[in-house]
Design a protein around this motif. Sequence first.
Motif, mmCIF file in Angstrom:
data_model
loop_
_atom_site.group_PDB
_atom_site.id
_atom_site.type_symbol
_atom_site.label_atom_id
_atom_site.label_comp_id
_atom_site.label_asym_id
_atom_site.label_seq_id
_atom_site.Cartn_x
_atom_site.Cartn_y
_atom_site.Cartn_z
ATOM 1 N N LEU A 139 1.040 -1.178 0.000
ATOM 2 C CA LEU A 139 -0.030 -0.104 -0.109
ATOM 3 C C LEU A 139 0.762 1.110 -0.080
ATOM 4 C CD1 LEU A 139 -2.754 -0.925 2.544
ATOM 5 C CD2 LEU A 139 -3.119 -0.958 0.104
ATOM 6 N N GLU A 140 0.591 2.250 -0.684
ATOM 7 C CA GLU A 140 1.554 3.351 -0.790
ATOM 8 C C GLU A 140 1.390 4.458 0.345
ATOM 9 O OE1 GLU A 140 2.111 7.171 -3.766
ATOM 10 O OE2 GLU A 140 0.532 5.748 -4.136
ATOM 11 N N LEU A 141 2.665 4.541 0.866
ATOM 12 C CA LEU A 141 3.047 5.323 2.112
ATOM 13 C C LEU A 141 3.028 6.885 1.326
ATOM 14 C CD1 LEU A 141 5.574 3.171 3.884
ATOM 15 C CD2 LEU A 141 3.345 4.064 4.734
ATOM 16 N N THR A 142 2.506 7.965 2.067
ATOM 17 C CA THR A 142 2.766 9.084 1.711
ATOM 18 C C THR A 142 3.345 10.130 2.811
ATOM 19 O OG1 THR A 142 0.289 9.773 2.241
ATOM 20 C CG2 THR A 142 0.651 9.007 0.111
ATOM 21 N N ASP A 143 3.788 11.311 2.535
ATOM 22 C CA ASP A 143 4.546 12.099 3.519
ATOM 23 C C ASP A 143 3.263 12.626 4.228
ATOM 24 O OD1 ASP A 143 6.481 12.070 1.605
ATOM 25 O OD2 ASP A 143 6.180 14.171 0.902
ATOM 26 N N GLY A 144 3.775 12.727 5.561
ATOM 27 C CA GLY A 144 2.869 13.100 6.577
ATOM 28 C C GLY A 144 2.048 12.169 7.459
ATOM 29 N N VAL A 145 2.084 10.947 7.054
ATOM 30 C CA VAL A 145 1.579 9.976 7.803
ATOM 31 C C VAL A 145 2.232 9.459 8.874
ATOM 32 C CG1 VAL A 145 0.130 9.087 5.736
ATOM 33 C CG2 VAL A 145 2.268 7.986 6.329
ATOM 34 N N THR A 146 1.402 8.994 10.114
ATOM 35 C CA THR A 146 2.010 8.492 11.099
ATOM 36 C C THR A 146 2.088 6.638 11.129
ATOM 37 O OG1 THR A 146 1.271 10.305 12.695
ATOM 38 C CG2 THR A 146 1.911 8.258 13.732
ATOM 39 N N ILE A 147 3.211 6.177 11.265
ATOM 40 C CA ILE A 147 3.398 4.701 11.022
ATOM 41 C C ILE A 147 3.823 4.279 12.554
ATOM 42 C CG2 ILE A 147 4.071 4.902 8.704
ATOM 43 C CD1 ILE A 147 7.057 4.712 9.591
ATOM 44 N N ASN A 148 3.566 3.031 12.536
ATOM 45 C CA ASN A 148 4.127 2.403 13.796
ATOM 46 C C ASN A 148 4.697 0.785 13.178
ATOM 47 O OD1 ASN A 148 1.853 -0.170 14.071
ATOM 48 N ND2 ASN A 148 0.774 1.915 13.618
ATOM 49 N N GLY A 149 5.451 0.344 14.265
ATOM 50 C CA GLY A 149 6.153 -1.016 13.922
ATOM 51 C C GLY A 149 5.157 -2.122 14.591
ATOM 52 N N GLY A 150 4.857 -3.148 13.657
ATOM 53 C CA GLY A 150 3.988 -4.213 13.976
ATOM 54 C C GLY A 150 4.390 -4.810 15.122
ATOM 55 N N THR A 151 5.966 -5.116 15.319
ATOM 56 C CA THR A 151 6.428 -5.992 16.225
ATOM 57 C C THR A 151 6.992 -4.934 17.661
ATOM 58 O OG1 THR A 151 7.260 -7.435 14.874
ATOM 59 C CG2 THR A 151 8.073 -7.557 17.110
ATOM 60 N N SER A 152 7.725 -3.922 17.090
ATOM 61 C CA SER A 152 8.231 -3.091 18.018
ATOM 62 C C SER A 152 7.244 -2.070 18.769
ATOM 63 C CB SER A 152 9.461 -2.077 17.587
ATOM 64 O OG SER A 152 8.929 -1.305 16.624
ATOM 65 N N GLY A 153 6.165 -1.873 17.991
ATOM 66 C CA GLY A 153 5.404 -0.568 18.646
ATOM 67 C C GLY A 153 5.987 0.770 18.403
ATOM 68 N N ALA A 154 6.931 0.937 17.670
ATOM 69 C CA ALA A 154 7.648 2.343 17.685
ATOM 70 C C ALA A 154 6.857 3.154 16.613
ATOM 71 C CB ALA A 154 9.105 2.057 16.942
ATOM 72 N N GLU A 162 9.969 -6.476 10.574
ATOM 73 C CA GLU A 162 8.835 -5.910 11.084
ATOM 74 C C GLU A 162 7.693 -5.300 10.161
ATOM 75 O OE1 GLU A 162 8.148 -3.492 14.530
ATOM 76 O OE2 GLU A 162 9.468 -2.040 13.957
ATOM 77 N N SER A 163 6.627 -5.395 10.120
ATOM 78 C CA SER A 163 5.863 -4.788 9.164
ATOM 79 C C SER A 163 5.524 -3.322 9.510
ATOM 80 C CB SER A 163 4.392 -5.519 9.289
ATOM 81 O OG SER A 163 3.806 -5.330 10.875
ATOM 82 N N LEU A 164 5.149 -2.626 8.636
ATOM 83 C CA LEU A 164 5.011 -1.075 8.833
ATOM 84 C C LEU A 164 3.799 -0.782 8.607
ATOM 85 C CD1 LEU A 164 8.041 0.494 7.255
ATOM 86 C CD2 LEU A 164 7.752 0.087 9.499
ATOM 87 N N ARG A 165 3.074 -0.271 9.711
ATOM 88 C CA ARG A 165 1.507 -0.082 9.608
ATOM 89 C C ARG A 165 1.096 1.382 9.795
ATOM 90 N NH1 ARG A 165 -0.514 -5.367 13.118
ATOM 91 N NH2 ARG A 165 1.044 -6.638 12.422
ATOM 92 N N ILE A 166 -0.042 1.787 9.471
ATOM 93 C CA ILE A 166 -0.840 2.845 9.762
ATOM 94 C C ILE A 166 -2.123 2.228 10.379
ATOM 95 C CG2 ILE A 166 -2.093 4.898 8.982
ATOM 96 C CD1 ILE A 166 -0.286 5.019 6.693
ATOM 97 N N GLY A 167 -2.035 2.451 11.986
ATOM 98 C CA GLY A 167 -3.341 1.618 12.494
ATOM 99 C C GLY A 167 -2.922 0.267 12.810
ATOM 100 N N ALA A 168 -3.837 -0.707 12.183
ATOM 101 C CA ALA A 168 -3.569 -1.852 12.127
ATOM 102 C C ALA A 168 -3.183 -2.334 10.917
ATOM 103 C CB ALA A 168 -4.757 -2.621 12.652
ATOM 104 N N THR A 169 -3.403 -1.687 9.617
ATOM 105 C CA THR A 169 -3.155 -2.203 8.386
ATOM 106 C C THR A 169 -1.503 -2.119 8.034
ATOM 107 O OG1 THR A 169 -5.187 -1.024 7.814
ATOM 108 C CG2 THR A 169 -3.878 -1.448 5.971
ATOM 109 N N VAL A 170 -1.132 -3.188 7.259
ATOM 110 C CA VAL A 170 0.100 -3.114 6.906
ATOM 111 C C VAL A 170 0.308 -2.383 5.646
ATOM 112 C CG1 VAL A 170 1.959 -4.846 6.291
ATOM 113 C CG2 VAL A 170 0.464 -5.557 8.247
ATOM 114 N N TYR A 171 1.379 -1.566 5.555
ATOM 115 C CA TYR A 171 1.773 -1.090 4.275
ATOM 116 C C TYR A 171 2.817 -1.627 3.323
ATOM 117 C CZ TYR A 171 -2.002 2.589 4.517
ATOM 118 O OH TYR A 171 -3.317 3.288 4.727
ATOM 119 N N ALA A 172 3.895 -1.889 4.551
ATOM 120 C CA ALA A 172 5.272 -2.279 3.722
ATOM 121 C C ALA A 172 6.080 -3.179 4.760
ATOM 122 C CB ALA A 172 5.798 -1.137 3.416
ATOM 123 N N THR A 173 7.145 -3.640 4.524
ATOM 124 C CA THR A 173 8.157 -4.449 5.464
ATOM 125 C C THR A 173 9.372 -3.353 5.923
ATOM 126 O OG1 THR A 173 7.235 -6.251 4.721
ATOM 127 C CG2 THR A 173 9.290 -6.459 5.951
#
Length: 692
Positions: free
Chosen positions: A225-240, A275-286
């Motif tokens: 899924l396309e990531l764009t400037d300004g969005v907040t991401i979180n690490g699926g494992t680390s929670g970062a 780990e997965s890179l997510r926006i909320g619970a949705t996976v966008y990339a690795t």
Amino acid sequence: MIRMPQVNYDVAVLKGGLDQVTPTLSLSTGACRDAQNFECAQAGGYSRIAGYERFNGLESPAIIAAERYVLINVSGSSCPVVTYPTLFPNISGVTSGANGYLMKVDGDQFLIADVTGDFIVGESLDYPTAGTPVGEVASIATVTGKQDAITRQTIADVARAAISAPAGTGPIRGVFSIGDNVFCFRDVGANCVLYKAYPLADRAPGVGWTVVNYNFTLSFDTGILELTDGVTINGGTSGAIGVVKRVLQSNGEWGVDAAGKLVITVTSGTFQVAESLRIGATVYATCRSTQTQIVQLAGGKYQLVTGNFTGRSATQRIYGCDGRNKAFEFDGITFCPIATTMTSDVPTNVAVFKNHLFLSFGSSLLSSGVGKPYNFNTFYGAAEIAVGETITGLVVQPGAQTSAAMAIYSYENIFMLYGTSSANWNMTAYNTGSGATSYSMQNMSSTYHMGASGVSSLSATLNYGNFDYATLTANILPFIQEKRSKVLCSSLCREKGQYRVFFSDGSGLYVTIPNNKHIGSMPVKFPVAMNVAWEAQDTSGNPMIFCGGMDGQVYKMESGNSFDGAKINAYITLSFNTAKSPRLLKRYRKAALECQGDGYADFYVGYSLGYGNSEISQPSQTEYSLNFSGPKWDSFYWDSFTWDGQSIQPNEIDLSGTAENISMTISLNNNYSTPFIVNSVIYHYTVRRGLR
């Protein structure tokens, strides 16, 4: 009846600039055989150059000095401690309410700048930090034109002391602007730091140069899924958690296998590999790396251009490289390293041409994919072009008709790149045996550069895709031979139609070429060598020229009457004038200098007779002054100034002596004289006899 000898007149129109090689009798009478810190004016004549002032976002000392001021003689003075800048005007009249900034206390005389209102004789002066009145106005001092010029320089000196250099060591490594904001690079230890100058409203204490945060990078792939400037991401494992500042897609396609790097600010935690890179619970990339702090290594020298790969004004960005680090993109907030496919990923030159980002690596030229400044994969249109010689510069050519071209310079040769993409790039040799020195190329109506033979121009012709090449400085070959290995940087002054090049010994060369017409070249000499330069316009269309000094200061050019407070040592020595009769002796009686300007200037006039023959009595120089105009009506007190002056005036110069020719020298060495133009010299003489 005694018949008086007839007085003859010879007019020398000052033009042509410095000429070191043309034989004396072939020289124009208005050419110079020696010069420093004068420039060829576009409309003719020689102008004393403007100065420069240090810069960090605080208001320019030259601007503050130009404001309305007053010198007040004070009775009962308690000599307050002067502090500048302050948040508000720091001294005021208790009765009148007039106020300003106290810049200097000299015994019982106060110098107050940026004055609002009119102080009244007899009123008390309030200085808030003193707690009580600090004296009464005894009188308002009257000043002459020279005193006014010196006083304004004093104001500039006080204001200048409040302007600090960016922290660090060594020279300024790069300087540039985006809109009204000015940035610079300077080394701090093993790293190179990017600073922003914060401008102020009012003459208040300011933060000056402030460090720009470089943020972090984070590698990713499998972009489903396309990531764009300004969005907040979180690490699926680390929670970062982090905020995406820029998406640097360098490979693949979104929805399948997009890959690249993210520039992020990290809110909390540490991202982990795989780990997965997510926006909320949705996976966008690795995620394919931990977060890495962006660092610029020290020791580079930045080449910078503006570029826009979307066509929207909001996406106008700076692209740069320095020969020590990866190329980068910067929009005024977010700094983005750009990785290429090169093993040693440290480009030395940069250009934006035909919607591609071009970078040079030694003798190789690399272009990005079309419209993709972060992507150097050949599958997406990137290309590598072998030039065969070390590239010293890349310059997109102006006015190349329908066949746009980019000049590729080496020190020995010039090549032209035609085409629109990797499908039809075509590089051809243009000029063999004469190239350009690094950091010397500038684009105006033509491209100007300095090489082994001097300053040359490269301009498009009316013939499809062709160019004309011309050397402009053949008549100052001794100067060129001395300086050509010392080039540090170059710039333009479009208002004056000038190309400027600066050298490692603090000298420089101003070449005046309005509308591609070479008027003349004149050398300059600064107390500080300029390492980098930048020329642009602010958002109001006002020109800005900044130079970064080897001393670590950023300087705003074309500002003030001094070199950052130091004296400007300026002179011109004209060619020997024979009045078209080189074998006739002449008794010189006087000369008239036509000068033009706006302000006050002191200068000296000397002259040499008969090629400076030691058997002829050579006169000493004499001081003269120019007072073209008094202060503007709102810049001083009406009754406190000696009002005189005009914008153009002849200065009558006494001459004496007999010889076959004469050479005049005009010189000055101070920090308060305003720039002025010397247009012409009219010599008065009587003919004596022929030389035997």
